[in-house]
Design an enzyme around this catalytic site. Structure first.
Site, PDB file in Angstrom:
ATOM      1  N   PHE A   1      51.673  33.373  45.442  1.00  0.00           N
ATOM      2  CA  PHE A   1      52.596  34.484  45.411  1.00  0.00           C
ATOM      3  C   PHE A   1      53.032  34.660  46.798  1.00  0.00           C
ATOM      4  O   PHE A   1      52.582  34.303  47.687  1.00  0.00           O
ATOM      5  CB  PHE A   1      51.837  35.811  44.820  1.00  0.00           C
ATOM      6  CG  PHE A   1      51.045  35.639  43.598  1.00  0.00           C
ATOM      7  CD1 PHE A   1      51.722  35.525  42.353  1.00  0.00           C
ATOM      8  CD2 PHE A   1      49.763  35.148  43.573  1.00  0.00           C
ATOM      9  CE1 PHE A   1      51.072  35.331  41.163  1.00  0.00           C
ATOM     10  CE2 PHE A   1      49.019  35.053  42.506  1.00  0.00           C
ATOM     11  CZ  PHE A   1      49.937  34.952  41.304  1.00  0.00           C
TER      12      PHE A   1
ATOM     13  N   SER B   1      49.437  32.179  35.623  1.00  0.00           N
ATOM     14  CA  SER B   1      49.001  33.114  36.590  1.00  0.00           C
ATOM     15  C   SER B   1      50.063  34.215  36.670  1.00  0.00           C
ATOM     16  O   SER B   1      51.422  34.028  37.031  1.00  0.00           O
ATOM     17  CB  SER B   1      48.666  32.580  37.904  1.00  0.00           C
ATOM     18  OG  SER B   1      47.532  31.749  37.837  1.00  0.00           O
TER      19      SER B   1
ATOM     20  N   CYS C   1      45.432  38.064  41.090  1.00  0.00           N
ATOM     21  CA  CYS C   1      45.946  36.919  40.464  1.00  0.00           C
ATOM     22  C   CYS C   1      44.933  36.755  39.235  1.00  0.00           C
ATOM     23  O   CYS C   1      43.630  36.631  39.342  1.00  0.00           O
ATOM     24  CB  CYS C   1      45.681  35.564  41.386  1.00  0.00           C
ATOM     25  SG  CYS C   1      46.144  34.220  40.246  1.00  0.00           S
TER      26      CYS C   1
ATOM     27  N   THR D   1      44.830  35.271  34.919  1.00  0.00           N
ATOM     28  CA  THR D   1      45.310  34.516  33.936  1.00  0.00           C
ATOM     29  C   THR D   1      45.525  35.062  32.584  1.00  0.00           C
ATOM     30  O   THR D   1      44.964  35.690  32.103  1.00  0.00           O
ATOM     31  CB  THR D   1      44.050  33.542  33.804  1.00  0.00           C
ATOM     32  OG1 THR D   1      43.658  33.024  35.048  1.00  0.00           O
ATOM     33  CG2 THR D   1      44.321  32.152  33.043  1.00  0.00           C
TER      34      THR D   1
ATOM     35  N   ALA E   1      37.199  39.587  35.291  1.00  0.00           N
ATOM     36  CA  ALA E   1      35.736  39.156  35.763  1.00  0.00           C
ATOM     37  C   ALA E   1      35.069  40.283  36.292  1.00  0.00           C
ATOM     38  O   ALA E   1      35.660  41.041  36.855  1.00  0.00           O
ATOM     39  CB  ALA E   1      35.673  38.020  36.708  1.00  0.00           C
TER      40      ALA E   1
ATOM     41  N   HIS F   1      44.025  36.893  45.907  1.00  0.00           N
ATOM     42  CA  HIS F   1      42.447  37.223  45.856  1.00  0.00           C
ATOM     43  C   HIS F   1      42.245  38.594  46.762  1.00  0.00           C
ATOM     44  O   HIS F   1      42.031  38.169  47.933  1.00  0.00           O
ATOM     45  CB  HIS F   1      41.888  35.986  46.479  1.00  0.00           C
ATOM     46  CG  HIS F   1      42.381  34.733  45.870  1.00  0.00           C
ATOM     47  ND1 HIS F   1      41.876  33.437  46.374  1.00  0.00           N
ATOM     48  CD2 HIS F   1      42.704  34.365  44.761  1.00  0.00           C
ATOM     49  CE1 HIS F   1      42.220  32.539  45.307  1.00  0.00           C
ATOM     50  NE2 HIS F   1      42.813  33.270  44.370  1.00  0.00           N
TER      51      HIS F   1
ATOM     52  N   THR G   1      54.510  44.731  56.566  1.00  0.00           N
ATOM     53  CA  THR G   1      54.104  44.188  58.027  1.00  0.00           C
ATOM     54  C   THR G   1      53.474  45.761  58.559  1.00  0.00           C
ATOM     55  O   THR G   1      53.677  46.861  58.009  1.00  0.00           O
ATOM     56  CB  THR G   1      55.335  44.306  58.725  1.00  0.00           C
ATOM     57  OG1 THR G   1      56.218  43.119  58.210  1.00  0.00           O
ATOM     58  CG2 THR G   1      55.271  44.275  60.440  1.00  0.00           C
TER      59      THR G   1
END
Length: 255
Positions: A13, A61, A68, A70, A84, A122, A168
């Site tokens: 991404f 994804s 991220c 699925t 999960a 992640h 930023t």
């Protein structure tokens, strides 16, 4: 629904949110089929979206608030995702309620423009919105209660992804564990952060390049200590070469 095609072009991404979606449901179900045929419990998230389902397929994804995920099912308006336990522990997805807005970004293709930075999806942890302050037509946002171990990778003018938005960093306090960023007027209307209240949680993903560089430097530092500071030319050169490799990779991903 389309099954997974032979399409190797999907990757990570950019942190450029493509649309804001809406939570349809977040529930624990006891009819989840495991790999060996057993039935178990699991958490299913269903999100309504518009443009992000273009070219979608089972197994693709999509980042929701920077996580991220699925796609396990989808139709013309919604997509379903399995969450999960690690995802629930690390992110703010467990706090979502029906109707809540979320940031959405489909995964990039290899030849897509990356107008943000290299975002894996992640999430490392969460932070809390401490303040939102107008500064001209921009909005200055302070995120606090950041896990101390993540502050090592948060530096002024560095990259960070907050709820999946590439930003930023404009200010940091390593002792108080907070950082700030600014949102221009366009970004304010394109993401969910301005809509959140003080005290709400945001997802944080630090720059992966900072992690890799720190890991390598730590390894070299340990080696130097173990040899009682006997500096080996090959070790130093290896460290420099590795750092230059990371920088080259980073620049290539930005193109």
């Amino acid at each position: 629904c389309k099954c997974h095609p032979s399409d190797p072009e999907k990757m990570v991404f950019s942190g450029i949110v493509q649309e804001m979606g809406r939570i349809v449901s977040l529930e624990e179900r006891d009819d989840i089929k495991m790999w060996d045929g057993k039935i178990s419990k699991g958490t299913i998230l269903v999100v309504e979206m518009k443009t992000s389902l273009k070219d979608a397929y089972i197994g693709c994804s999509i980042a929701i608030n920077g996580v991220c995920l699925t796609v396990t099912e989808f139709d013309e308006k919604t997509a379903s995702f399995g969450l999960a336990p690690e995802t629930l522990r690390r992110s703010n997805l467990k706090h979502l309620q029906v109707g809540d807005p979320v940031n959405i970004e489909p995964s990039l293709k290899v030849d897509d423009r990356n107008s943000g930075h290299y975002v894996q999806g992640h999430v490392d942890g969460t932070g809390e919105i401490l303040s939102k302050t107008e500064d001209g037509d921009s909005l200055r946002v302070r995120i606090g209660n950041v896990p101390a171990d993540l502050m090592l990778y948060i530096v002024e003018k560095g990259y960070i992804a907050v709820d999946g938005t590439s930003l930023t960093i404009t200010g940091v306090d390593q002792v108080e564990c907070w950082f700030e960023f600014m949102l221009i007027s366009h970004t304010q209307s394109a993401i969910i952060i301005p809509k959140k209240e003080i005290g709400e949680y945001v997802n944080i993903e630090v720059d992966i390049m900072a992690k890799y560089s720190t890991q390598r430097l730590d390894a070299v530092s340990k080696e130097l200590r173990s040899t009682k500071l006997v500096v080996k030319g090959s070790t130093i050169m290896s460290c420099i070469a590795m750092t230059l490799s990371f920088l080259a990779l980073y620049r290539s991903l930005k193109k």
